[in-house]
Write a protein that holds these residues in place. Structure first.
Motif, mmCIF file in Angstrom:
data_model
loop_
_atom_site.group_PDB
_atom_site.id
_atom_site.type_symbol
_atom_site.label_atom_id
_atom_site.label_comp_id
_atom_site.label_asym_id
_atom_site.label_seq_id
_atom_site.Cartn_x
_atom_site.Cartn_y
_atom_site.Cartn_z
ATOM 1 N N LEU A 1 -10.872 -0.331 -16.422
ATOM 2 C CA LEU A 1 -10.779 0.352 -15.132
ATOM 3 C C LEU A 1 -11.749 -0.279 -14.136
ATOM 4 C CD1 LEU A 1 -10.758 4.014 -16.501
ATOM 5 C CD2 LEU A 1 -8.771 2.693 -15.732
ATOM 6 N N THR A 2 -11.367 -0.281 -12.878
ATOM 7 C CA THR A 2 -12.190 -0.870 -11.827
ATOM 8 C C THR A 2 -12.448 0.149 -10.740
ATOM 9 O OG1 THR A 2 -11.271 -3.076 -12.238
ATOM 10 C CG2 THR A 2 -12.345 -2.717 -10.110
ATOM 11 N N GLY A 3 -13.701 0.293 -10.357
ATOM 12 C CA GLY A 3 -14.058 1.203 -9.276
ATOM 13 C C GLY A 3 -13.830 0.556 -7.926
ATOM 14 N N VAL A 4 -13.183 1.284 -7.020
ATOM 15 C CA VAL A 4 -12.861 0.762 -5.688
ATOM 16 C C VAL A 4 -13.071 1.861 -4.647
ATOM 17 C CG1 VAL A 4 -11.179 -0.913 -6.551
ATOM 18 C CG2 VAL A 4 -10.413 1.390 -5.898
ATOM 19 N N SER A 5 -13.009 1.476 -3.387
ATOM 20 C CA SER A 5 -13.031 2.471 -2.311
ATOM 21 C C SER A 5 -11.724 3.258 -2.312
ATOM 22 C CB SER A 5 -13.211 1.776 -0.963
ATOM 23 O OG SER A 5 -12.046 1.029 -0.632
ATOM 24 N N VAL A 6 -11.749 4.409 -1.679
ATOM 25 C CA VAL A 6 -10.524 5.209 -1.587
ATOM 26 C C VAL A 6 -9.468 4.465 -0.777
ATOM 27 C CG1 VAL A 6 -9.532 7.401 -0.846
ATOM 28 C CG2 VAL A 6 -11.830 7.346 -1.809
ATOM 29 N N ALA A 7 -9.884 3.773 0.277
ATOM 30 C CA ALA A 7 -8.928 3.021 1.083
ATOM 31 C C ALA A 7 -8.219 1.968 0.243
ATOM 32 C CB ALA A 7 -9.634 2.371 2.273
ATOM 33 N N ASP A 8 -8.973 1.258 -0.583
ATOM 34 C CA ASP A 8 -8.366 0.233 -1.436
ATOM 35 C C ASP A 8 -7.475 0.859 -2.506
ATOM 36 O OD1 ASP A 8 -9.545 -1.785 -0.024
ATOM 37 O OD2 ASP A 8 -11.139 -2.173 -1.484
ATOM 38 N N LEU A 9 -7.885 2.003 -3.025
ATOM 39 C CA LEU A 9 -7.073 2.696 -4.020
ATOM 40 C C LEU A 9 -5.728 3.117 -3.428
ATOM 41 C CD1 LEU A 9 -6.694 4.126 -6.766
ATOM 42 C CD2 LEU A 9 -7.919 6.094 -5.800
ATOM 43 N N LEU A 10 -5.749 3.701 -2.238
ATOM 44 C CA LEU A 10 -4.513 4.155 -1.611
ATOM 45 C C LEU A 10 -3.627 2.977 -1.206
ATOM 46 C CD1 LEU A 10 -5.811 7.107 0.588
ATOM 47 C CD2 LEU A 10 -4.716 7.213 -1.653
ATOM 48 N N ALA A 11 -4.245 1.896 -0.762
ATOM 49 C CA ALA A 11 -3.458 0.714 -0.409
ATOM 50 C C ALA A 11 -2.748 0.152 -1.635
ATOM 51 C CB ALA A 11 -4.354 -0.349 0.222
ATOM 52 N N ALA A 12 -3.449 0.128 -2.777
ATOM 53 C CA ALA A 12 -2.827 -0.353 -4.010
ATOM 54 C C ALA A 12 -1.697 0.563 -4.441
ATOM 55 C CB ALA A 12 -3.882 -0.463 -5.113
ATOM 56 N N ARG A 13 -1.911 1.869 -4.314
ATOM 57 C CA ARG A 13 -0.868 2.822 -4.692
ATOM 58 C C ARG A 13 0.363 2.661 -3.800
ATOM 59 N NH1 ARG A 13 -2.691 7.110 -8.073
ATOM 60 N NH2 ARG A 13 -0.575 7.893 -7.851
ATOM 61 N N ALA A 14 0.156 2.349 -2.534
ATOM 62 C CA ALA A 14 1.286 2.151 -1.616
ATOM 63 C C ALA A 14 2.120 0.945 -2.019
ATOM 64 C CB ALA A 14 0.775 1.994 -0.188
ATOM 65 N N ARG A 15 1.480 -0.025 -2.692
ATOM 66 C CA ARG A 15 2.204 -1.209 -3.175
ATOM 67 C C ARG A 15 2.807 -0.995 -4.553
ATOM 68 N NH1 ARG A 15 -2.771 -3.536 -1.518
ATOM 69 N NH2 ARG A 15 -3.330 -3.857 -3.716
ATOM 70 N N GLY A 16 2.656 0.218 -5.090
ATOM 71 C CA GLY A 16 3.150 0.496 -6.425
ATOM 72 C C GLY A 16 2.234 -0.012 -7.512
ATOM 73 N N GLU A 17 0.963 -0.232 -7.170
ATOM 74 C CA GLU A 17 -0.016 -0.762 -8.112
ATOM 75 C C GLU A 17 -1.158 0.247 -8.264
ATOM 76 O OE1 GLU A 17 -1.165 -4.378 -6.238
ATOM 77 O OE2 GLU A 17 0.832 -5.272 -6.343
ATOM 78 N N GLY A 18 -2.258 -0.201 -8.813
ATOM 79 C CA GLY A 18 -3.479 0.594 -8.817
ATOM 80 C C GLY A 18 -3.636 1.584 -9.946
ATOM 81 N N ARG A 19 -2.821 1.480 -11.003
ATOM 82 C CA ARG A 19 -2.954 2.443 -12.101
ATOM 83 C C ARG A 19 -4.265 2.285 -12.866
ATOM 84 N NH1 ARG A 19 0.481 4.169 -9.364
ATOM 85 N NH2 ARG A 19 2.481 5.066 -9.980
#
Length: 247
Positions: A52-70
């Motif tokens: 697991l990798t810790g990221v900012s909330v903005a980066d987390l949401l951006a990854a989720r919008a791309r269908g990634e970030g699990r």
């Protein structure tokens, strides 16, 4: 039925967003808002060991919008304590993790006067916030002075939500897209004010019936959270939370 706090409802598993506050001495900590740098190091090491990798909330949401970030975990630090620069930043840097710092521009260089039982902890100055931003930390607003928005009148609401964003953007020279509700207190009126102010997301703690990008749930992490407790929190968080609309 949950009330959406997002204008573009999609559905997906709830993102895992950890909520920290102060990083330093926890010997006098009646509100349990402090973890030591050593405990933070062990907690982030636990994340890394599980891929697991810790990221900012903005980066987390951006990854989720791309269908990634699990495999991403949002790391948030509330209130903007001065010890963030001295103690949290070096640990984040060690693991190459990102984070979001929710600051209070109306209390720069002040202290946590809202915590009646103390102890008084110094808050970041303008230079401290700029330093964190320069090291890649996302700066978000925690309001102007740490006011419960569910009890604020219209003028106070505007100051806490709108003026805090403008002050932080002027301070950092960068857009401020995230908001964090003080005390985790949230209702429809607060959500509407945050959205109208131009933020793209907002973090709560347990938003109750509200759901979506402007009512993101977070998981409290404290000094007692060792490897076993983190594992249980990680699993139970994903099991007991309903899917979040819009992320």
């Amino acid at each position: 039925m949950p009330v959406s706090a997002d204008s573009a409802p999609l559905r997906g598993p709830v993102p895992w967003v950890a909520m920290y506050h102060s990083v330093g001495d926890y010997s006098d900590d009646p509100y349990r808002v402090t973890v030591t740098p050593e405990r933070l190091d062990r907690q982030l090491r636990w994340l890394r060991a599980r891929g697991l990798t810790g990221v900012s909330v903005a980066d987390l949401l951006a990854a989720r919008a791309r269908g990634e970030g699990r495999k991403l975990v949002g790391l948030t630090f509330d209130d903007g304590y001065a010890d963030f620069v001295d103690h949290a930043l070096p640990v984040l840097r060690r693991y190459g993790f990102g984070a979001t710092l929710f600051a209070l521009p109306g209390r720069l260089g002040g202290d946590n006067a809202w915590d009646r039982l103390g102890p008084r902890k110094p808050l970041l100055t303008a230079d401290g916030i700029r330093q964190a931003a320069a090291e890649g930390v996302e700066i978000g607003s925690h309001g102007l002075t740490h006011v419960d928005l569910t009890k604020a009148d219209d003028a106070l609401m505007k100051a806490e939500v709108v003026e805090s964003r403008a002050a932080l953007e002027q301070l950092t020279g960068s857009p401020v897209n995230g908001f964090c509700y003080p005390y985790g207190a949230i209702d429809r009126r607060a959500v509407d004010a945050v959205r109208a102010a131009g933020y793209t997301y907002a973090c709560a703690i347990d938003p109750g019936p509200l759901n979506g990008r402007y009512a993101l749930p977070r998981l409290y992490i404290g000094q007692d959270d060792n490897a076993v407790r983190l594992f249980l929190k990680y699993r139970l968080h994903r099991l007991r939370r309903r899917p979040v609309e819009g992320v």
